[in-house]
Design a protein around this motif. Structure first.
Motif, PDB file in Angstrom:
ATOM      1  N   VAL A 232      46.224  12.751 -60.969  1.00 41.10           N
ATOM      2  CA  VAL A 232      45.399  13.924 -60.668  1.00 41.10           C
ATOM      3  C   VAL A 232      45.178  14.701 -61.961  1.00 41.10           C
ATOM      4  O   VAL A 232      46.123  14.926 -62.728  1.00 41.10           O
ATOM      5  CB  VAL A 232      46.067  14.829 -59.608  1.00 41.10           C
ATOM      6  CG1 VAL A 232      45.208  16.064 -59.361  1.00 41.10           C
ATOM      7  CG2 VAL A 232      46.295  14.066 -58.316  1.00 41.10           C
ATOM      8  N   SER A 233      43.953  15.115 -62.197  1.00 43.87           N
ATOM      9  CA  SER A 233      43.620  15.926 -63.363  1.00 43.87           C
ATOM     10  C   SER A 233      43.698  17.397 -62.993  1.00 43.87           C
ATOM     11  O   SER A 233      42.952  17.879 -62.123  1.00 43.87           O
ATOM     12  CB  SER A 233      42.210  15.588 -63.857  1.00 43.87           C
ATOM     13  OG  SER A 233      41.798  16.514 -64.844  1.00 43.87           O
ATOM     14  N   LEU A 234      44.592  18.120 -63.624  1.00 38.46           N
ATOM     15  CA  LEU A 234      44.694  19.550 -63.356  1.00 38.46           C
ATOM     16  C   LEU A 234      43.454  20.291 -63.822  1.00 38.46           C
ATOM     17  O   LEU A 234      43.043  21.296 -63.227  1.00 38.46           O
ATOM     18  CB  LEU A 234      45.941  20.120 -64.035  1.00 38.46           C
ATOM     19  CG  LEU A 234      47.296  19.641 -63.495  1.00 38.46           C
ATOM     20  CD1 LEU A 234      48.431  20.354 -64.215  1.00 38.46           C
ATOM     21  CD2 LEU A 234      47.390  19.862 -61.998  1.00 38.46           C
ATOM     22  N   GLY A 235      42.831  19.795 -64.891  1.00 35.94           N
ATOM     23  CA  GLY A 235      41.611  20.438 -65.373  1.00 35.94           C
ATOM     24  C   GLY A 235      40.499  20.380 -64.344  1.00 35.94           C
ATOM     25  O   GLY A 235      39.768  21.362 -64.131  1.00 35.94           O
ATOM     26  N   GLU A 236      40.346  19.234 -63.679  1.00 34.05           N
ATOM     27  CA  GLU A 236      39.316  19.108 -62.652  1.00 34.05           C
ATOM     28  C   GLU A 236      39.612  20.025 -61.465  1.00 34.05           C
ATOM     29  O   GLU A 236      38.700  20.648 -60.897  1.00 34.05           O
ATOM     30  CB  GLU A 236      39.225  17.654 -62.182  1.00 34.05           C
ATOM     31  CG  GLU A 236      38.712  16.703 -63.251  1.00 34.05           C
ATOM     32  CD  GLU A 236      38.656  15.276 -62.748  1.00 34.05           C
ATOM     33  OE1 GLU A 236      38.986  15.044 -61.555  1.00 34.05           O
ATOM     34  OE2 GLU A 236      38.306  14.380 -63.537  1.00 34.05           O
ATOM     35  N   LEU A 237      40.903  20.129 -61.077  1.00 33.03           N
ATOM     36  CA  LEU A 237      41.266  21.001 -59.962  1.00 33.03           C
ATOM     37  C   LEU A 237      40.977  22.465 -60.298  1.00 33.03           C
ATOM     38  O   LEU A 237      40.512  23.230 -59.432  1.00 33.03           O
ATOM     39  CB  LEU A 237      42.733  20.808 -59.603  1.00 33.03           C
ATOM     40  CG  LEU A 237      43.140  19.424 -59.070  1.00 33.03           C
ATOM     41  CD1 LEU A 237      44.621  19.403 -58.728  1.00 33.03           C
ATOM     42  CD2 LEU A 237      42.313  19.054 -57.851  1.00 33.03           C
ATOM     43  N   VAL A 238      41.255  22.863 -61.534  1.00 33.34           N
ATOM     44  CA  VAL A 238      40.973  24.244 -61.941  1.00 33.34           C
ATOM     45  C   VAL A 238      39.471  24.522 -61.895  1.00 33.34           C
ATOM     46  O   VAL A 238      39.025  25.574 -61.408  1.00 33.34           O
ATOM     47  CB  VAL A 238      41.545  24.505 -63.347  1.00 33.34           C
ATOM     48  CG1 VAL A 238      41.057  25.855 -63.873  1.00 33.34           C
ATOM     49  CG2 VAL A 238      43.062  24.471 -63.327  1.00 33.34           C
ATOM     50  N   GLN A 239      38.682  23.565 -62.386  1.00 32.78           N
ATOM     51  CA  GLN A 239      37.238  23.741 -62.388  1.00 32.78           C
ATOM     52  C   GLN A 239      36.698  23.861 -60.968  1.00 32.78           C
ATOM     53  O   GLN A 239      35.820  24.703 -60.673  1.00 32.78           O
ATOM     54  CB  GLN A 239      36.567  22.562 -63.102  1.00 32.78           C
ATOM     55  CG  GLN A 239      35.095  22.788 -63.402  1.00 32.78           C
ATOM     56  CD  GLN A 239      34.896  23.959 -64.353  1.00 32.78           C
ATOM     57  OE1 GLN A 239      35.475  24.026 -65.439  1.00 32.78           O
ATOM     58  NE2 GLN A 239      34.058  24.911 -63.940  1.00 32.78           N
ATOM     59  N   GLU A 259      40.626  27.346 -70.941  1.00 36.36           N
ATOM     60  CA  GLU A 259      40.817  26.366 -72.011  1.00 36.36           C
ATOM     61  C   GLU A 259      41.461  25.120 -71.407  1.00 36.36           C
ATOM     62  O   GLU A 259      42.611  25.153 -70.956  1.00 36.36           O
ATOM     63  CB  GLU A 259      41.710  26.941 -73.121  1.00 36.36           C
ATOM     64  CG  GLU A 259      41.945  25.968 -74.265  1.00 36.36           C
ATOM     65  CD  GLU A 259      42.857  26.557 -75.338  1.00 36.36           C
ATOM     66  OE1 GLU A 259      43.219  25.826 -76.260  1.00 36.36           O
ATOM     67  OE2 GLU A 259      43.201  27.753 -75.221  1.00 36.36           O
ATOM     68  N   ALA A 260      40.719  24.025 -71.359  1.00 34.02           N
ATOM     69  CA  ALA A 260      41.191  22.805 -70.692  1.00 34.02           C
ATOM     70  C   ALA A 260      41.380  21.690 -71.704  1.00 34.02           C
ATOM     71  O   ALA A 260      40.664  21.597 -72.701  1.00 34.02           O
ATOM     72  CB  ALA A 260      40.197  22.366 -69.620  1.00 34.02           C
TER      73      ALA A 260
END
Length: 384
Positions: A232-239, A259-260
């Protein structure tokens, strides 16, 4: 055989056994040395010599013979003493070696029980120690631990069944009440009081539904096995979370600094991790000042994958902040947004982070506001 650590029972057993062996060796060597120390006694002749010259010669020979015997006896004592000291030194090493071997054999079943117990967690309560062998104190201890695990497994199964049943039983009346309100409002020319009451009831039903959803997510994170582990990409979840909450951010005129890093990946349940990120972002939006700011960053290093969400606000007490991971803990109604909070947001975050083997830190910023930092195990991203 595992290495015996300082201060452990194994070390104490080793010293005890070694002292016993060494003490026995010292006693045995001492008895051997004492018994060898008896001196030879000379036997006087029955008939005295016939003449004076013969008597003087015999006395001289006897004295020479006594000196020779004394020299031989002293040399034997010296050799025996040196041999005893060498044997004692060898016995020291042998005693500790035998003591360690015996201590290891005695404690081996306990080490096996300890290692097996450490491997058993909430997701593997079905496992048992199943220690075989004679009925002794060690087997009795293992059987007691197995009985405890059986009771814990039954308790967890009952709790999970209760959560599932509660979800079904509670959501059904909520849906029925919503339908009844819709029917009442849908009638031709409904009374103004009916419409106002329906709006208030919908608001309360939304709160109850949100609270129930939080309970279910918290129960799943704390007591359910994570069978759907994927990268799982945390950056994608944040976006995704920021996109879904763009209207709320705009309504409160908040400034978001994001900032990702593309390598901020972890492995776990996508649904639970998405809820974790949403709760962290919601906490920063709800408990913030009008026109405030939110700082979000994701990164990866040797310690794991990091997600940090910071928000502005008044200065908070760190002692009170530390309690926010407990259900229904709030910082008081004087904190912005606290009056409408369910008190489950950060407790759900803490449970999800723990279920994924990570760490969560809540820090009161000296300048004011809160910093929520989650560290999760790293994972490689999806290929392609």
């Amino acid at each position: 055989m595992g290495k015996l650590r300082s201060g452990t029972v194994g070390r104490r057993f080793t010293i005890l056994y070694a002292a016993g062996f060494l003490g026995s060796g010292i006693v045995l060597l001492a008895l051997t040395f004492l018994m060898s120390g008896s001196r030879l006694t000379s036997v006087a002749p029955e008939q005295p010599p016939s003449g004076p010259s013969d008597l003087a010669t015999a006395e001289r020979q006897i004295r020479d013979l006594g000196r020779q015997l004394a020299d031989v006896h002293a040399q034997q004592n010296h050799q025996l003493l040196v041999g005893s000291l060498i044997a004692l030194a060898v016995m020291v090493g042998v005693s500790f070696l035998l003591g360690r071997v015996l201590a290891g054999r005695v404690l081996r079943p306990l080490r096996l029980i300890t290692a097996a117990t450490r491997r058993i967690s909430a997701e593997s309560l079905h496992q048992r120690l199943a220690v075989a062998g004679p009925v002794d104190e060690v087997k009795e201890l293992a059987d007691t631990v197995d009985g405890l695990l059986e009771r814990l497994e039954a308790s967890f199964v009952a709790q999970r069944r209760f959560v599932g049943n509660a979800a079904h039983e509670l959501r059904t009346p909520l849906a029925t009440m919503r339908a009844s309100l819709d029917v009442a409002v849908a009638k031709p020319e409904p009374a103004a009081q009916t419409t106002a009451l329906a709006d208030r009831l919908r608001t309360e039903l939304d709160r109850v539904d949100h609270l129930l959803d939080g309970f279910l997510v918290l129960a799943r994170a704390q007591h359910s096995a994570l069978a759907d582990r994927t990268p799982v990409s945390l950056g994608e979840l944040v976006q995704e979370a920021l996109t879904a909450r763009a209207a709320d951010i705009t309504a409160r005129t908040l400034t978001v600094e994001y900032e990702a890093r593309p390598d901020a990946w972890t492995r776990g349940s996508p649904a639970l991790l998405s809820r974790m990120v949403e709760n962290m972002v919601d906490n920063a939006i709800v408990h913030n000042q009008e026109g405030g700011w939110i700082g979000i960053s994701t990164e990866h290093d040797d310690t794991g994958t990091h997600l940090v969400v910071e928000s502005g606000g008044r200065v908070l007490d760190q002692g009170q902040v530390d309690r926010l991971t407990q259900p229904f803990e709030r910082l008081g109604a004087d904190r912005t947004g606290s009056e409408g909070s369910s008190g489950l947001g950060l407790s759900i975050v803490a449970a999800i982070v723990e279920a994924h083997g990570g760490r969560l830190a809540l820090l009161a910023r000296p300048e004011g506001g809160l910093c929520v930092a989650a560290v999760l195990p790293s994972a490689a991203g999806r290929e392609g």
